[in-house]
Scaffold this motif. Structure first.
Motif, PDB file in Angstrom:
ATOM      1  N   ALA A  33      12.904  -9.312 -23.261  1.00  0.00           N
ATOM      2  CA  ALA A  33      12.429  -7.661 -22.927  1.00  0.00           C
ATOM      3  C   ALA A  33      10.922  -7.418 -24.349  1.00  0.00           C
ATOM      4  O   ALA A  33      10.353  -6.804 -24.080  1.00  0.00           O
ATOM      5  CB  ALA A  33      12.519  -7.076 -22.593  1.00  0.00           C
ATOM      6  N   TYR A  39       7.668 -17.357 -26.319  1.00  0.00           N
ATOM      7  CA  TYR A  39       7.416 -17.183 -24.667  1.00  0.00           C
ATOM      8  C   TYR A  39       6.965 -19.077 -24.285  1.00  0.00           C
ATOM      9  O   TYR A  39       6.926 -19.399 -22.919  1.00  0.00           O
ATOM     10  CB  TYR A  39       6.288 -16.397 -24.353  1.00  0.00           C
ATOM     11  N   VAL A  56      -1.356 -15.513 -15.574  1.00  0.00           N
ATOM     12  CA  VAL A  56      -0.702 -14.394 -16.174  1.00  0.00           C
ATOM     13  C   VAL A  56      -0.083 -15.353 -17.397  1.00  0.00           C
ATOM     14  O   VAL A  56       0.234 -16.194 -17.578  1.00  0.00           O
ATOM     15  CB  VAL A  56       0.166 -13.852 -15.288  1.00  0.00           C
ATOM     16  N   SER A  60       3.937 -11.760 -20.646  1.00  0.00           N
ATOM     17  CA  SER A  60       3.993 -11.224 -19.960  1.00  0.00           C
ATOM     18  C   SER A  60       5.313 -10.708 -18.569  1.00  0.00           C
ATOM     19  O   SER A  60       5.940 -10.115 -18.526  1.00  0.00           O
ATOM     20  CB  SER A  60       2.658 -10.252 -19.507  1.00  0.00           C
ATOM     21  N   VAL A  61       4.425 -12.423 -18.193  1.00  0.00           N
ATOM     22  CA  VAL A  61       6.073 -13.294 -17.282  1.00  0.00           C
ATOM     23  C   VAL A  61       7.551 -13.206 -17.799  1.00  0.00           C
ATOM     24  O   VAL A  61       8.174 -12.264 -17.082  1.00  0.00           O
ATOM     25  CB  VAL A  61       5.488 -14.265 -16.926  1.00  0.00           C
ATOM     26  N   GLN A  63       8.595 -10.896 -20.419  1.00  0.00           N
ATOM     27  CA  GLN A  63       8.803  -9.239 -20.698  1.00  0.00           C
ATOM     28  C   GLN A  63       9.658  -8.914 -18.997  1.00  0.00           C
ATOM     29  O   GLN A  63      10.031  -8.273 -19.190  1.00  0.00           O
ATOM     30  CB  GLN A  63       8.044  -8.748 -21.500  1.00  0.00           C
ATOM     31  N   THR A  64       8.410  -9.582 -18.085  1.00  0.00           N
ATOM     32  CA  THR A  64       9.104  -9.215 -16.846  1.00  0.00           C
ATOM     33  C   THR A  64      10.161  -8.836 -16.626  1.00  0.00           C
ATOM     34  O   THR A  64      11.107  -8.244 -15.778  1.00  0.00           O
ATOM     35  CB  THR A  64       7.236  -8.657 -15.747  1.00  0.00           C
ATOM     36  N   LEU A  65      10.424 -10.652 -16.910  1.00  0.00           N
ATOM     37  CA  LEU A  65      11.995 -11.044 -16.077  1.00  0.00           C
ATOM     38  C   LEU A  65      12.593 -10.589 -16.816  1.00  0.00           C
ATOM     39  O   LEU A  65      14.265 -10.217 -16.268  1.00  0.00           O
ATOM     40  CB  LEU A  65      11.228 -13.186 -16.578  1.00  0.00           C
ATOM     41  N   VAL A  67      13.379  -7.548 -18.437  1.00  0.00           N
ATOM     42  CA  VAL A  67      13.176  -6.144 -17.914  1.00  0.00           C
ATOM     43  C   VAL A  67      14.611  -6.551 -16.739  1.00  0.00           C
ATOM     44  O   VAL A  67      15.216  -5.107 -16.665  1.00  0.00           O
ATOM     45  CB  VAL A  67      12.511  -5.246 -17.430  1.00  0.00           C
ATOM     46  N   MET A  68      14.022  -7.580 -15.217  1.00  0.00           N
ATOM     47  CA  MET A  68      14.888  -7.326 -14.400  1.00  0.00           C
ATOM     48  C   MET A  68      15.683  -7.448 -14.351  1.00  0.00           C
ATOM     49  O   MET A  68      16.574  -7.281 -13.617  1.00  0.00           O
ATOM     50  CB  MET A  68      13.312  -7.890 -13.355  1.00  0.00           C
TER      51      MET A  68
END
Length: 146
Positions: A33, A39, A56, A60-61, A63-65, A67-68
């Motif tokens: 994250a 990446y 995308v 960003s994908v 980083q989102t994964l 955080v999730m």
């Protein structure tokens, strides 16, 4: 109360392993994250073609994964801490039992999703089995503590 002792011992060991696992995973997902990860290599390892991302960026994908997944591990860690507290005092097992009941339901949907999507692996099945077994043990300790 004697009948609950084996379940309490198993729960205590599972909680200790789960706490260590959750902390390690939180640290790893924090690296993802925070952007300290390549990446493009991750997208290649995950088998994500660039056209699948809809334009995308892989950064960003990922980083989102990240955080999730951190959020997911924190919720799991909170549940484990509730269960560990319930192992020490079985009368206070309810919060851990409820949280693991919810996680068990979500893991059933996750298993179905993985079966349909064809992304089923031994690690995924093992984590679902661990959640179901933890829920079963919390139910047994709660029932026998009354």
């Amino acid at each position: 109360m004697e009948k609950a002792e084996p379940y309490r011992k198993v729960l205590k060991v599972m909680c200790i392993f789960s706490i260590v696992y959750d902390l390690v995973m939180i640290a790893l997902f924090s690296i993802v994250a925070a952007g300290l990860f390549d990446y493009d290599t991750a997208a290649l390892l995950l088998g994500l073609p660039q056209d699948m991302l809809g334009g995308v960026s892989p950064a960003s994908v990922m980083q989102t994964l990240g955080v999730m997944m951190i959020a997911s591990q924190v919720i799991h860690l909170i549940g484990v801490l509730f269960v560990l507290h319930g192992v020490k005092n079985p009368a206070k097992m309810k919060p851990g039992m409820v949280l693991y009941g919810i996680l068990s339901v979500f893991s059933i949907f996750g298993l179905i999703s993985n079966l349909v999507g064809g992304a089923l692996s031994g690690i995924i099945v093992g984590s679902y089995i661990a959640i179901w077994f933890m829920f079963y043990c919390t139910l047994r300790v709660n029932k026998m503590a009354k």
